[in-house]
Motif scaffolding. Structure first.
Motif, short mmCIF file in Angstrom:
data_model
loop_
_atom_site.label_atom_id
_atom_site.label_comp_id
_atom_site.label_asym_id
_atom_site.label_seq_id
_atom_site.Cartn_x
_atom_site.Cartn_y
_atom_site.Cartn_z
N SER A 1 -11.27 0.01 -12.03
CA SER A 1 -10.12 0.89 -11.83
C SER A 1 -9.40 0.52 -10.53
O SER A 1 -9.48 1.22 -9.52
CB SER A 1 -10.59 2.35 -11.77
N PRO A 2 -8.67 -0.62 -10.55
CA PRO A 2 -7.95 -1.04 -9.34
C PRO A 2 -6.84 -0.06 -9.01
O PRO A 2 -6.26 0.58 -9.88
CB PRO A 2 -7.40 -2.41 -9.71
N ARG A 3 -6.55 0.05 -7.72
CA ARG A 3 -5.47 0.94 -7.26
C ARG A 3 -4.22 0.16 -6.88
O ARG A 3 -3.13 0.72 -6.89
CB ARG A 3 -5.94 1.74 -6.05
N TRP A 4 -4.38 -1.10 -6.49
CA TRP A 4 -3.27 -1.87 -5.93
C TRP A 4 -3.06 -3.16 -6.69
O TRP A 4 -4.01 -3.77 -7.17
CB TRP A 4 -3.54 -2.15 -4.45
N TYR A 5 -1.81 -3.58 -6.75
CA TYR A 5 -1.43 -4.77 -7.52
C TYR A 5 -0.58 -5.71 -6.68
O TYR A 5 0.05 -5.30 -5.70
CB TYR A 5 -0.66 -4.36 -8.79
N ARG B 1 0.82 -1.21 0.00
CA ARG B 1 0.00 0.00 0.00
C ARG B 1 0.86 1.26 0.00
O ARG B 1 0.58 2.24 0.68
CB ARG B 1 -0.98 0.00 1.20
N ASN B 2 1.90 1.23 -0.77
CA ASN B 2 2.74 2.40 -1.02
C ASN B 2 2.77 2.57 -2.53
O ASN B 2 3.00 1.61 -3.27
CB ASN B 2 4.15 2.14 -0.47
N TYR B 3 2.53 3.80 -3.00
CA TYR B 3 2.40 4.00 -4.44
C TYR B 3 3.68 3.70 -5.22
O TYR B 3 3.62 3.13 -6.30
CB TYR B 3 1.90 5.42 -4.75
N HIS C 1 14.68 5.60 3.32
CA HIS C 1 14.11 4.69 2.32
C HIS C 1 13.45 3.53 3.05
O HIS C 1 14.12 2.74 3.69
CB HIS C 1 15.19 4.18 1.37
N ARG C 2 12.14 3.44 2.93
CA ARG C 2 11.39 2.42 3.66
C ARG C 2 10.52 1.58 2.74
O ARG C 2 9.56 0.96 3.18
CB ARG C 2 10.55 3.07 4.74
N LEU C 3 10.81 1.57 1.47
CA LEU C 3 9.98 0.83 0.52
C LEU C 3 9.98 -0.66 0.80
O LEU C 3 11.02 -1.24 1.14
CB LEU C 3 10.45 1.06 -0.91
N SER C 4 8.84 -1.30 0.60
CA SER C 4 8.74 -2.74 0.80
C SER C 4 9.12 -3.52 -0.46
O SER C 4 9.31 -4.73 -0.41
CB SER C 4 7.32 -3.11 1.22
N VAL C 5 9.22 -2.83 -1.60
CA VAL C 5 9.65 -3.42 -2.85
C VAL C 5 10.66 -2.47 -3.46
O VAL C 5 10.35 -1.29 -3.66
CB VAL C 5 8.46 -3.62 -3.83
#
Length: 156
Positions: free
Chosen positions: A94-98, A32-34, A133-137
């Motif tokens: 119109s999905p927001r998340w993948y 849930r991070n863009y 930097h805290r991104l999960s991907v």
């Protein structure tokens, strides 16, 4: 083929959970991070390799390797009102998340610790070692992959 680092909390879903799944495969959902979503949706492909990173735990670091076996598709949890990852603004049109599906490849005998990763002179540009930097991907270059994988092998 590209290389990635995916973060997860091992008490929620760790590499041992993936290893125990049928066909050792599971959707990587709940992102849930863009920026991380954009990586999943636009850049992560079937055949890519990823380091499975354990965060928010006693032994923070790279726990093993997995492979992407299905490219991005709408994360079903966004449509489920009972899910922690439900998003009322998301629609099937119109999905927001993948999410992507990943398959277990190997578990390291010891976690390659964040402290050890930060001490590696070859690993200076990876988001994991940069402040804020805290991104999960996050992407991993082939050189970073080779250095980290070699270092993980030295912990065996």
């Amino acid at each position: 083929m590209a290389y990635w680092l995916f973060k997860s909390e091992p008490d929620v879903f760790g590499i041992r959970h993936l290893r125990a799944r049928p066909e050792q495969t599971e959707p990587w959902d709940g992102v849930r991070n863009y920026q991380a979503r954009n990586f999943l949706r636009d850049e992560v492909s079937a055949g890519d390799k990823l380091f499975f990173y354990h965060s928010s735990c006693k032994q923070v670091g790279i726990a093993g390797v997995a492979e992407v076996v299905r490219a991005a598709y709408p994360d079903p949890s966004q449509f489920n009102p009972e899910s922690d990852y439900y998003d009322p603004k998301a629609t099937t049109a119109s999905p927001r998340w993948y999410c992507v599906d990943v398959r277990f490849c190997e578990q390291f005998k010891q976690v390659l610790s964040l402290a050890r990763i930060k001490a590696m002179p070859q690993i200076t540009e990876l988001g994991l070692v940069k402040k804020g930097h805290r991104l999960s991907v996050m992407p991993v270059t082939i050189d970073e992959w080779q250095h980290l994988y070699t270092a993980a092998g030295e912990t065996l």
